[in-house]
Design a protein around this motif. Sequence first.
Motif, PDB file in Angstrom:
ATOM      1  N   CYS A  49      35.054  37.993  46.248  1.00 16.92           N
ATOM      2  CA  CYS A  49      36.220  37.793  45.397  1.00 16.92           C
ATOM      3  C   CYS A  49      37.271  38.890  45.525  1.00 16.92           C
TER       4      CYS A  49
ATOM      5  N   MET B  88      42.784  31.278  42.188  1.00 11.03           N
ATOM      6  CA  MET B  88      41.525  31.979  42.388  1.00 11.03           C
ATOM      7  C   MET B  88      40.372  31.011  42.138  1.00 11.03           C
TER       8      MET B  88
ATOM      9  N   CYS C 285      35.097  33.253  41.049  1.00 10.66           N
ATOM     10  CA  CYS C 285      35.703  34.588  41.020  1.00 10.66           C
ATOM     11  C   CYS C 285      36.286  34.870  39.640  1.00 10.66           C
ATOM     12  N   THR C 286      36.989  33.897  39.087  1.00 11.59           N
ATOM     13  CA  THR C 286      37.527  34.060  37.741  1.00 11.59           C
ATOM     14  C   THR C 286      36.397  34.330  36.759  1.00 11.59           C
TER      15      THR C 286
ATOM     16  N   TYR D 298      35.250  38.038  37.120  1.00 15.29           N
ATOM     17  CA  TYR D 298      36.210  39.010  36.608  1.00 15.29           C
ATOM     18  C   TYR D 298      36.402  38.932  35.100  1.00 15.29           C
ATOM     19  N   THR D 299      36.193  37.764  34.515  1.00 16.42           N
ATOM     20  CA  THR D 299      36.477  37.603  33.088  1.00 16.42           C
ATOM     21  C   THR D 299      35.235  37.438  32.225  1.00 16.42           C
TER      22      THR D 299
ATOM     23  N   ARG E 250      39.885  44.887  34.592  1.00 18.86           N
ATOM     24  CA  ARG E 250      40.601  43.786  35.234  1.00 18.86           C
ATOM     25  C   ARG E 250      41.940  44.194  35.851  1.00 18.86           C
TER      26      ARG E 250
ATOM     27  N   LEU F 281      41.319  43.131  39.733  1.00 19.93           N
ATOM     28  CA  LEU F 281      41.645  41.729  39.917  1.00 19.93           C
ATOM     29  C   LEU F 281      42.716  41.559  40.990  1.00 19.93           C
TER      30      LEU F 281
END
Length: 195
Positions: free
Chosen positions: A101, A129, A133-134, A137-138, A146, A150
């Motif tokens: 990612c 994205m 991957c989202t 990261y979240t 982030r 990101l």
Amino acid sequence: MKRALTAALAGICLVGPAQAQTLFTGDTRLACEAIMCLSSSQGSNESACQPSLERYFSIRKRKLRDTIRARHDFLNLCPDAQKNDGMRTLVSALAAGAGQCDAANLNTLGYLGISPITGVEVLMISNVMPAHCTAIYTHPNTAYPRDQLLPRYVGVPDRGGLWADPADYDRVLAEYNARIAVEDAEQARNGWWWR
């Protein structure tokens, strides 16, 4: 950070009441450590993470879906992997996207489209994205700053847009804008405008 991550790794490798704690060993320990290391932006830089990450990334099959399934199965060796919905979704996201990612990998994903400049079919890098991957990261169980990690998209797909890691964003944006300016100037000289 190194001491905190090392302490956390030691903590997830123990199970049971304080007087009867059992130390995880083998792949069970490596799976728990891999979850912790993959969930932290600092994990891949820590020497304490190297054995678990080497074991995780050594899992490769002929087909990507089989690799993802095998890595998911490996992470599930950690007893906490199925503890609750949050951990289950984290393990699934990590198996699908850990190590894939960053901007370099996102820039390999794309689709075929017709360039408005040349009229030729080209690979266009998606500005969306991937969901896995989202999710990484979240996810509330990850420790990613982030704004520092990101990747950000530069430009638009049909004009050669691409992903940039935050540290490279300004440089990539400047290079993209310079290329677009050259393309636009050449189109204007040739007597037509693409917009």
